[in-house]
Scaffold this active site. Sequence first.
Site, short mmCIF file in Angstrom:
data_model
loop_
_atom_site.label_atom_id
_atom_site.label_comp_id
_atom_site.label_asym_id
_atom_site.label_seq_id
_atom_site.Cartn_x
_atom_site.Cartn_y
_atom_site.Cartn_z
N LYS A 280 32.49 28.35 57.15
CA LYS A 280 32.70 28.75 55.75
C LYS A 280 31.40 28.47 55.01
O LYS A 280 30.61 27.63 55.43
CB LYS A 280 33.84 27.93 55.13
CG LYS A 280 34.44 28.55 53.89
CD LYS A 280 35.49 29.58 54.21
CE LYS A 280 35.93 30.33 52.97
NZ LYS A 280 37.06 31.24 53.26
N ASP B 68 35.02 35.99 50.27
CA ASP B 68 36.07 35.07 49.82
C ASP B 68 36.04 35.18 48.29
O ASP B 68 35.55 36.20 47.76
CB ASP B 68 35.81 33.63 50.31
CG ASP B 68 36.99 32.68 50.06
OD1 ASP B 68 38.02 32.82 50.73
OD2 ASP B 68 36.89 31.81 49.18
P1 NDP Z 1 38.90 37.06 44.40
O1 NDP Z 1 37.65 36.49 43.87
O2 NDP Z 1 38.98 38.51 44.72
O3 NDP Z 1 40.13 36.73 43.43
C1 NDP Z 1 40.45 35.40 43.12
C2 NDP Z 1 41.55 35.43 42.05
O4 NDP Z 1 42.02 34.10 41.86
C3 NDP Z 1 41.06 35.90 40.70
O5 NDP Z 1 42.11 36.50 40.02
C4 NDP Z 1 40.62 34.60 40.05
O6 NDP Z 1 40.60 34.65 38.62
C5 NDP Z 1 41.69 33.66 40.52
N1 NDP Z 1 41.15 32.30 40.57
C6 NDP Z 1 40.05 31.87 41.25
N2 NDP Z 1 39.83 30.57 41.03
C7 NDP Z 1 40.82 30.18 40.21
C8 NDP Z 1 41.15 28.92 39.63
N3 NDP Z 1 40.41 27.83 39.85
N4 NDP Z 1 42.26 28.88 38.84
C9 NDP Z 1 43.01 29.98 38.61
N5 NDP Z 1 42.74 31.20 39.14
C10 NDP Z 1 41.67 31.27 39.92
O7 NDP Z 1 39.25 36.19 45.71
P2 NDP Z 1 40.23 36.51 46.91
O8 NDP Z 1 41.38 37.30 46.41
O9 NDP Z 1 39.43 37.00 48.04
O10 NDP Z 1 40.71 35.04 47.33
C11 NDP Z 1 41.90 34.44 46.78
C12 NDP Z 1 42.36 33.32 47.70
O11 NDP Z 1 42.65 33.87 49.01
C13 NDP Z 1 41.35 32.19 47.97
O12 NDP Z 1 42.05 30.98 48.15
C14 NDP Z 1 40.71 32.60 49.28
O13 NDP Z 1 40.15 31.50 49.97
C15 NDP Z 1 41.92 33.15 50.00
N6 NDP Z 1 41.63 34.04 51.12
C16 NDP Z 1 40.91 35.18 50.95
C17 NDP Z 1 40.64 36.01 52.03
C18 NDP Z 1 39.96 37.32 51.87
O14 NDP Z 1 39.95 38.09 52.84
N7 NDP Z 1 39.41 37.66 50.71
C19 NDP Z 1 41.07 35.64 53.40
C20 NDP Z 1 41.91 34.47 53.45
C21 NDP Z 1 42.15 33.69 52.35
P3 NDP Z 1 39.20 34.81 37.85
O15 NDP Z 1 38.82 36.25 38.05
O16 NDP Z 1 39.49 34.44 36.46
O17 NDP Z 1 38.23 33.86 38.53
#
Ligand code: NDP
Length: 453
Positions: free
Chosen positions: A126, A166
Amino acid sequence: MSDFVKSLMAGVKAKNPAEPEFHQAVQEVAESLDVVLEKHPEYRSAKVLERIIEPERVILFRIPWVDDQGEVHVNRGFRIEMNSAIGPYKGGLRFHPSVNLGILKFLAFEQVFKNSLTTLPMGGGKGGSDFDPKGKSDDEVMRFCQSFMTELSRHIGPNTDVPAGDIGVGGREIGFLFGQYKRIRNEFTGVLTGKGINWGGSLIRPEATGYGAVYFAAEMLGTRNETLEGKTCLVSGSGNVAQFTTEKILDLGGKILTLSDSSGYIYDEEGIDREKLKFVMDLKNLKRGRIKEYVEKYPNAVYTGMDPNQEFNPLWNHKADCAFPSATQNEINAKDAQNLLDNGVYVVSEGANMPTVPEGVELFVDKKILYGPGKAANAGGVAVSGLEMSQNSMRYGWTREEVDAKLHQIMKSIHKTCYDTADKYGTPGNYVNGANIGGFIKVADAMLDQGVV
Ligand code: NDP
């Protein structure tokens, strides 16, 4: 907690101070593995778990870059190469101001078990940076990505370490990172996944994590002869995972009530349909706007701003059948977990990594709800990344239907491994134990075969 886990955790805390998320992830796995280590003294004597919790390599570097006004900024970059027993390091890059060593180590550690569960030959890693892409111009993001890759390019490669996206790293960032890697190394290889479809990407990669989390929920429901048809669902986040979770729930006949970002959440009693989802995708992926704007377009929905002083997140306090946390770690605290149970939620499928605090996990497991932990439920993303690597090696691309069918099959297989393993080790229905033990055994056996390295 056994004496072994107590002493292991004391060592982990002493050696890795100020890394609470890493401690949390290690403790959960160690507790699940207690019974395995008792049955298999060879793992204990070869210090397999003690080796797995120590990264094979940690790379920490400076990322200087210049903004549109000519001001110089300095961010910190990381890559954690956690374990390569079953394949090259594989895992995403996160760009978010909260990123630090402990958070990336927890994610890299989880990734080892997740990648093992996918059945594909991938080790765990990571990386990322405390850079915040929010509010930056495309040019600024490009300059940052180029500076980040200038250093990272020395450490990665298609047979060594293959990063992906991510939080904060989507198609735009992967493009800039890939361009710089190609320029520096003068080679066009599958060194990153999540690439654009015209230059080596796989169909279904953007959809894979969200689709996979929903397939996993459907499999869990299947054990009770139920489906997602007609189920009401709470989804958090509105990024990559949340968007495609929503899309797949719609495909399978469920109703989605919520979405969020770090500023607040929307509740739409009428349900988020395909047209509304398209609006969210445009809002988030093109306009890079805030979820609050949803209620300006759809005034029957309600927006609630995030209140940092509130002891619980009201998003998790609505009547529903299923919850798909898809934002970030520890977004469901103990009170939220209790609220979910009180509101009738009996399916939790984690799209995000470690979104539930340990007390919440305990509640879900005790109440015997269908609880799919992130390292199993969200493994679809890295699984299709693995399929992207295969397609790159073959210099050939599968169709959308082919990749989706393989993803679906992998999610079924992960579910079966977790379900059967939980059963075999005396905790039927406990997907936490199933995922931790199932993921561990393959890596541990490979480590035994490869000697003390
Ligand atoms: P994105 O950046 O596309 O989206 C993240 C979302 O979560 C946004 O809506 C963001 O809001 C919100 N968010 C992020 N940090 C916070 C926080 N501290 N408090 C509240 N809301 C928050 O990321 P992903 O969708 O790719 O990832 C989301 C989750 O899924 C993570 O935990 C990631 O590790 C996990 N994941 C992702 C994978 C992938 O293929 N992308 C694979 C496996 C797991 P804002 O825009 O306001 O920051």
